[in-house]
Design a protein around this motif. Structure first.
Motif, PDB file in Angstrom:
ATOM      1  N   TYR A  63      -5.217  33.936  10.482  1.00  0.00           N
ATOM      2  CA  TYR A  63      -4.466  32.798   9.938  1.00  0.00           C
ATOM      3  C   TYR A  63      -3.022  33.179   9.615  1.00  0.00           C
ATOM      4  CZ  TYR A  63      -9.236  31.152   9.395  1.00  0.00           C
ATOM      5  OH  TYR A  63     -10.546  30.793   9.628  1.00  0.00           O
ATOM      6  N   GLY A  64      -2.537  34.229  10.270  1.00  0.00           N
ATOM      7  CA  GLY A  64      -1.203  34.730   9.992  1.00  0.00           C
ATOM      8  C   GLY A  64      -0.121  34.093  10.844  1.00  0.00           C
ATOM      9  N   ALA A  65       1.079  34.706  10.812  1.00  0.00           N
ATOM     10  CA  ALA A  65       2.226  34.170  11.544  1.00  0.00           C
ATOM     11  C   ALA A  65       3.127  35.308  11.987  1.00  0.00           C
ATOM     12  CB  ALA A  65       3.009  33.193  10.676  1.00  0.00           C
ATOM     13  N   ILE A  66       3.760  35.119  13.130  1.00  0.00           N
ATOM     14  CA  ILE A  66       4.821  36.032  13.570  1.00  0.00           C
ATOM     15  C   ILE A  66       6.155  35.569  12.993  1.00  0.00           C
ATOM     16  CG2 ILE A  66       6.054  36.960  15.561  1.00  0.00           C
ATOM     17  CD1 ILE A  66       3.211  38.001  15.296  1.00  0.00           C
ATOM     18  N   ASP A  67       6.395  34.264  13.026  1.00  0.00           N
ATOM     19  CA  ASP A  67       7.610  33.680  12.468  1.00  0.00           C
ATOM     20  C   ASP A  67       7.197  32.543  11.538  1.00  0.00           C
ATOM     21  OD1 ASP A  67       9.991  32.481  11.845  1.00  0.00           O
ATOM     22  OD2 ASP A  67      10.634  32.119  13.908  1.00  0.00           O
ATOM     23  N   ASP A  68       7.163  32.818  10.227  1.00  0.00           N
ATOM     24  CA  ASP A  68       6.725  31.779   9.290  1.00  0.00           C
ATOM     25  C   ASP A  68       7.889  30.938   8.768  1.00  0.00           C
ATOM     26  OD1 ASP A  68       7.930  33.559   7.608  1.00  0.00           O
ATOM     27  OD2 ASP A  68       6.179  33.913   6.339  1.00  0.00           O
ATOM     28  N   THR A  69       9.027  30.999   9.462  1.00  0.00           N
ATOM     29  CA  THR A  69      10.138  30.100   9.112  1.00  0.00           C
ATOM     30  C   THR A  69      10.107  28.821   9.952  1.00  0.00           C
ATOM     31  OG1 THR A  69      11.698  31.096  10.687  1.00  0.00           O
ATOM     32  CG2 THR A  69      11.571  32.083   8.493  1.00  0.00           C
ATOM     33  N   GLU A  70       9.055  28.647  10.750  1.00  0.00           N
ATOM     34  CA  GLU A  70       8.923  27.408  11.509  1.00  0.00           C
ATOM     35  C   GLU A  70       8.602  26.249  10.560  1.00  0.00           C
ATOM     36  OE1 GLU A  70       6.678  27.650  15.253  1.00  0.00           O
ATOM     37  OE2 GLU A  70       6.366  29.776  14.809  1.00  0.00           O
ATOM     38  N   GLY A  71       8.901  25.040  10.998  1.00  0.00           N
ATOM     39  CA  GLY A  71       8.616  23.875  10.174  1.00  0.00           C
ATOM     40  C   GLY A  71       9.325  22.645  10.696  1.00  0.00           C
ATOM     41  N   GLY A  72       9.253  21.575   9.937  1.00  0.00           N
ATOM     42  CA  GLY A  72       9.875  20.349  10.419  1.00  0.00           C
ATOM     43  C   GLY A  72       9.972  19.282   9.356  1.00  0.00           C
ATOM     44  N   GLU A  73      10.619  18.183   9.739  1.00  0.00           N
ATOM     45  CA  GLU A  73      10.776  17.013   8.881  1.00  0.00           C
ATOM     46  C   GLU A  73      10.895  15.794   9.779  1.00  0.00           C
ATOM     47  OE1 GLU A  73      13.778  15.274   5.393  1.00  0.00           O
ATOM     48  OE2 GLU A  73      13.921  17.364   6.074  1.00  0.00           O
ATOM     49  N   THR A  74      10.208  14.726   9.427  1.00  0.00           N
ATOM     50  CA  THR A  74      10.257  13.522  10.251  1.00  0.00           C
ATOM     51  C   THR A  74      10.118  12.292   9.368  1.00  0.00           C
ATOM     52  OG1 THR A  74       9.335  12.435  12.209  1.00  0.00           O
ATOM     53  CG2 THR A  74       7.779  13.457  10.716  1.00  0.00           C
ATOM     54  N   SER A  75      10.609  11.159   9.862  1.00  0.00           N
ATOM     55  CA  SER A  75      10.492   9.900   9.132  1.00  0.00           C
ATOM     56  C   SER A  75      10.511   8.753  10.128  1.00  0.00           C
ATOM     57  CB  SER A  75      11.625   9.734   8.120  1.00  0.00           C
ATOM     58  OG  SER A  75      12.875   9.626   8.778  1.00  0.00           O
ATOM     59  N   ARG A  76       9.918   7.625   9.711  1.00  0.00           N
ATOM     60  CA  ARG A  76       9.926   6.426  10.532  1.00  0.00           C
ATOM     61  C   ARG A  76       9.841   5.204   9.626  1.00  0.00           C
ATOM     62  NH1 ARG A  76       6.536   4.986  16.089  1.00  0.00           N
ATOM     63  NH2 ARG A  76       7.122   2.781  16.147  1.00  0.00           N
ATOM     64  N   GLY A 129       0.824  -1.199   0.000  1.00  0.00           N
ATOM     65  CA  GLY A 129       0.000   0.000   0.000  1.00  0.00           C
ATOM     66  C   GLY A 129       0.860   1.250   0.000  1.00  0.00           C
ATOM     67  N   GLY A 130       0.326   2.329  -0.535  1.00  0.00           N
ATOM     68  CA  GLY A 130       1.074   3.577  -0.573  1.00  0.00           C
ATOM     69  C   GLY A 130       0.162   4.779  -0.504  1.00  0.00           C
ATOM     70  N   GLU A 131       0.718   5.904  -0.051  1.00  0.00           N
ATOM     71  CA  GLU A 131      -0.053   7.141   0.093  1.00  0.00           C
ATOM     72  C   GLU A 131       0.864   8.332  -0.157  1.00  0.00           C
ATOM     73  OE1 GLU A 131      -2.628   9.367   3.633  1.00  0.00           O
ATOM     74  OE2 GLU A 131      -0.824   8.239   4.125  1.00  0.00           O
ATOM     75  N   TYR A 132       0.337   9.331  -0.875  1.00  0.00           N
ATOM     76  CA  TYR A 132       1.044  10.603  -1.033  1.00  0.00           C
ATOM     77  C   TYR A 132       0.065  11.735  -0.762  1.00  0.00           C
ATOM     78  CZ  TYR A 132       3.320  14.680  -2.986  1.00  0.00           C
ATOM     79  OH  TYR A 132       3.855  15.935  -3.148  1.00  0.00           O
ATOM     80  N   SER A 133       0.471  12.702   0.066  1.00  0.00           N
ATOM     81  CA  SER A 133      -0.384  13.840   0.410  1.00  0.00           C
ATOM     82  C   SER A 133       0.386  15.135   0.214  1.00  0.00           C
ATOM     83  CB  SER A 133      -0.856  13.753   1.870  1.00  0.00           C
ATOM     84  OG  SER A 133      -1.598  12.592   2.096  1.00  0.00           O
ATOM     85  N   TYR A 134      -0.342  16.149  -0.243  1.00  0.00           N
ATOM     86  CA  TYR A 134       0.230  17.494  -0.355  1.00  0.00           C
ATOM     87  C   TYR A 134      -0.846  18.515  -0.024  1.00  0.00           C
ATOM     88  CZ  TYR A 134       2.368  21.758  -1.990  1.00  0.00           C
ATOM     89  OH  TYR A 134       2.880  23.031  -2.033  1.00  0.00           O
ATOM     90  N   SER A 135      -0.461  19.586   0.704  1.00  0.00           N
ATOM     91  CA  SER A 135      -1.392  20.677   0.980  1.00  0.00           C
ATOM     92  C   SER A 135      -0.636  21.941   1.346  1.00  0.00           C
ATOM     93  CB  SER A 135      -2.343  20.305   2.123  1.00  0.00           C
ATOM     94  OG  SER A 135      -3.255  21.359   2.377  1.00  0.00           O
ATOM     95  N   ASP A 136      -1.126  23.067   0.841  1.00  0.00           N
ATOM     96  CA  ASP A 136      -0.613  24.366   1.287  1.00  0.00           C
ATOM     97  C   ASP A 136      -1.344  24.844   2.522  1.00  0.00           C
ATOM     98  OD1 ASP A 136       1.371  24.678  -0.602  1.00  0.00           O
ATOM     99  OD2 ASP A 136       0.012  25.576  -2.078  1.00  0.00           O
ATOM    100  N   SER A 137      -2.485  24.227   2.835  1.00  0.00           N
ATOM    101  CA  SER A 137      -3.306  24.525   4.001  1.00  0.00           C
ATOM    102  C   SER A 137      -3.878  25.939   3.921  1.00  0.00           C
ATOM    103  CB  SER A 137      -2.531  24.309   5.296  1.00  0.00           C
ATOM    104  OG  SER A 137      -3.399  24.246   6.398  1.00  0.00           O
ATOM    105  N   TYR A 138      -4.606  26.321   4.966  1.00  0.00           N
ATOM    106  CA  TYR A 138      -5.420  27.536   4.934  1.00  0.00           C
ATOM    107  C   TYR A 138      -4.732  28.741   5.563  1.00  0.00           C
ATOM    108  CZ  TYR A 138      -6.274  25.448   9.525  1.00  0.00           C
ATOM    109  OH  TYR A 138      -6.115  24.862  10.762  1.00  0.00           O
ATOM    110  N   PHE A 139      -3.482  28.616   5.967  1.00  0.00           N
ATOM    111  CA  PHE A 139      -2.763  29.729   6.589  1.00  0.00           C
ATOM    112  C   PHE A 139      -2.257  30.710   5.531  1.00  0.00           C
ATOM    113  CE2 PHE A 139      -2.484  26.128   9.456  1.00  0.00           C
ATOM    114  CZ  PHE A 139      -2.901  26.689  10.655  1.00  0.00           C
TER     115      PHE A 139
END
Length: 746
Positions: free
Chosen positions: A334-347, A269-279
């Protein structure tokens, strides 16, 4: 004399007949007609005088029957009921076809009362899980909140707990642990995004620390997700929605019909998701999932399951924003003070399970391994600590964990059973880091950097006995040992390893009284615990590092009439002193003793053959102990929550739901002077099945209300401010969000 002799002969004949009558037995196996896999937990009754519950291999055995021919009835939620007259002293194999849930067929029964999963079995049949968030929302009374663009694990709320990301709830997938000990972001961090929702077959859950086979983190409760062992049909589905949202998912059988005939299967099975979201700042959220699962039944006595999966996700996020910035018009909702936040994870996971009939019992063996990586950039205080560069932090770790579970379950007859087991887990966490950064690139200050090695070995035993035809008791005992090691790479003596060990004993006692098949009263009591971060453990030389949790539930399961099922309980939970490692600040805080009490209420009602209603209502009173009553509030702990809705499932292909979730206002600090505002949100889903095709429309926040999904009382300082301000910081909840889907199965 002759009369006496005749009487004695008659008695001997009766005794002999009675002895012979007790020798009738009936054995068998219950399987799923479509997948040919064993069905665990099916109720088998014979008329007259026999009953049994199928084990992990779908097998049952009923002895001491009084007739050579009996009426057999087999039932399980989600399957068509089986009834037939059969000869005894034989072995049956009964295949049950899948069927729509009918509440009038659901019974409250004394058999296996301690392990019954009535509510979860009904819900999963009526409300199939269609997205990753619904995975956790399937537990009555459990709320989640996302505040990092969809990639970070959800914040969890249950029974008067702000569980952070999993501190007081044990989460497993196919028996493999999800919670991460001594995690870079927080103790018990549980990221379920490596699970493909369409491949979930069952969700088992219980609230409270009442189960001997559930160890670390089982205070508020536990949830175990079971994925499909066999794929009955191949499927492909694509989704598209607002905010540049796309998703594709599919699963395919890899072995042919000949493999199925020899009870062997394998799918991918496989899944791919993408979204820019509402911010306002695009999230550029991406997630990739892949899984393959192999299942082989060597005989009715043995089954092997092998699973391999991998998951990767990367995202940007807007973090928590302060009320004052929105009120002043500095940023939007829906704004941001610091929009350089983010992350990356894997398992990446490997999981092997072998279930074997051994004597009169079932032996289960499991081995698992995970390689896990986590990187997160956040900014909670903006310019409070560093007025020039800002307060962005980096949390990072690389982890390998492995372990195993072994248990042996034995039926003793007359409704008695026992379960004995051993659990082991070992975590190696490298590059465990907390640093201050600028724009995700430059490290301005290293706050914590080291390596953790943590081991947990647990033993348990529980025994269930039928004290009478209507009364069942379960007693259990669990013993856990922990070994913690920490190397501080920022210390001059980084080669020196700080060590601490601890252990804890957890007894359990449960009673179930079932006067008829419509009513059951129960009393659950037990002691549980959650471990603390290794960096806390070594800092306190091992003192008070396994805080105990003492809980009790007094409840009732009741079917006042055939189409209505109610579950009500009054509960109490007391937590001992604990030390908490605050991963965002690298400090250790004592939290003190706490007490929670409340009421849970669940309703499931079948209005018509195709229309179902459900509602869960939860009230809690969480308080800190040993402090002034005016400062005894537990920040962000939920006090009143409710979920519910209407679910439709027709014979001509239509299905859907209209649902709500409600969380009341709650304290955001310990003196209740800052309030986290509540919300009421509606979601809708409509599906149509035409032959092999499925068309769907899902809408989140149908009424388009403005709500705050997560909230925190935080002291922060903006760029143009001279002093920090303590107030609500929040992540905006989803506005009206529509998504279409098209799927095909073959």
């Amino acid at each position: 004399m002759q009369k006496l002799f005749t009487t004695l002969v008659g008695l001997l004949w009766l005794l002999s007949f009675g002895t012979i009558a007790q020798n009738f037995t009936l054995k068998g196996q219950i399987i799923n007609q479509a997948t040919q896999l064993p069905i665990e937990g099916a109720i088998v009754r014979t008329t007259p005088n026999g009953y049994a519950i199928t084990n992990s291999l779908g097998e049952f055995s009923i002895s001491k029957l009084t007739s050579a021919e009996v009426q057999v009835q087999v039932s399980h939620i989600g399957y068509q009921k089986y009834e037939a007259k059969v000869k005894t002293n034989q072995t049956l194999k009964i295949a049950l076809p899948v069927a729509m849930v009918q509440l009038d067929e659901v019974e409250v029964h004394p058999e296996n009362a301690h392990q019954q999963q009535t509510i979860s079995s009904i819900d999963l049949q009526l409300r199939p899980i269609n997205n990753s968030q619904e995975v956790l929302r399937s537990v009555p009374g459990l709320f989640i909140g996302q505040h990092a663009g969809g990639g970070k694990a959800e914040q969890i709320f249950l029974r008067g707990f702000d569980l952070d990301h999993g501190t007081d709830i044990r989460l497993t997938v196919d028996g493999m642990p999800v919670n991460m000990v001594s995690h870079a972001h927080g103790q018990g961090y549980a990221d379920l995004h490596f699970v493909i929702p369409e491949l979930i077959e069952r969700v088992d859950f219980k609230k409270g620390p009442y189960y001997a086979d559930k160890g670390n983190f089982t205070t508020a409760g536990w949830v175990d997700f079971r994925t499909r062992n066999v794929l009955d049909k191949n499927f492909v589905k694509v989704e598209a929605g607002q905010f540049n949202t796309y998703r594709a998912v599919g699963a395919f059988n890899l072995l042919g019909q000949k493999a199925k005939e020899r009870n062997e299967s394998m799918y991918v099975g496989g899944e791919y998701s993408y979204s820019d979201s509402y911010f306002d700042s695009p999230q550029h959220f991406r997630r990739v999932n892949a899984v393959t699962k192999y299942n082989r039944q060597f005989s009715s006595k043995s089954q092997l399951t092998l699973t391999a999966s991998t998951f990767w996700s990367k995202w940007n996020h807007s973090g928590q924003i302060p009320d004052r910035a929105v009120d002043a018009g500095q940023i939007s909702f829906y704004g941001a003070i610091d929009d350089t936040e983010g992350g990356e994870t894997s398992r990446t996971n490997l999981n092997a399970q072998l279930v074997t009939q051994l004597g009169n019992g079932v032996l289960k063996n499991q081995l698992f391994y995970s390689n896990y990586n986590f990187l997160l950039f956040s900014n909670f205080t903006f310019f409070k600590e560093d007025p020039v560069n800002g307060d962005q932090i980096k949390q990072h770790e690389n982890r390998n964990l492995w372990g195993g579970n072994t248990s042996y379950s034995l039926e003793h007859g007359n409704g008695a059973s026992s379960n004995i087991g051993i659990d082991y887990r070992q975590d190696f966490v490298n590059n465990l880091e907390l640093s201050r950064t600028v724009n995700r690139t430059f490290v301005s200050d290293s706050l914590k950097y080291g390596k953790v090695m943590e081991q947990n070995l647990g033993f348990y035993y529980d025994y269930t006995m039928r004290l009478s035809e209507r009364l069942t008791a379960n007693v259990g005992l669990r013993y856990d040992m922990f070994w913690n090691r920490y190397n501080n790479f920022l210390s001059d003596s980084s080669k020196y390893t700080l060590k601490a060990n601890a252990s804890i004993l957890s007894p359990k006692f449960n009673l179930y009284y079932t006067p008829n098949n419509r009513l059951q009263l129960y009393l659950n009591t037990g002691k549980g615990f959650h471990s603390n971060d290794t960096r806390v453990v070594v800092a306190t030389q091992g003192r008070e590092i396994l805080p105990a949790a003492y809980g009790s539930d007094l409840g009732v399961v009741w079917k006042p009439f055939s189409k209505l099922l109610l579950n009500m309980s009054a509960w109490y939970l007391w937590l001992d002193q604990e030390f908490v490692y605050v991963g965002d600040e690298a400090v250790v805080e004592p939290s003190g003793k706490t007490r929670r009490m409340g009421l849970d209420f669940s309703l499931r009602y079948q209005i018509t053959d195709w229309l179902y209603a459900d509602m869960d209502w939860n009230i809690a009173k969480p308080r800190a102990l040993g402090v002034n009553e005016l400062q005894a509030f537990l920040p962000l702990a939920p006090t009143r929550t409710s979920t519910g809705g209407l679910n439709v499932r027709t014979q001509n292909g239509w299905s859907g739901s209209l649902r709500y979730r409600y969380m009341a206002d709650r304290p955001a600090n310990d003196d209740n002077t800052i309030i986290a505002k509540g919300y009421f949100v509606n979601d809708m889903q409509v599906n149509y099945q035409y032959k092999a095709y499925n068309f769907g429309l899902s809408i989140q926040n149908l009424a388009n209300v403005r709500w705050k999904e997560t909230q925190f009382a935080t002291e922060s300082q903006l760029k143009n401010e001279t002093e920090p301000v303590n107030e609500i910081h929040f992540t905006a909840g989803t506005p009206f969000f529509a998504k279409l889907s098209v799927g095909i199965s073959f």
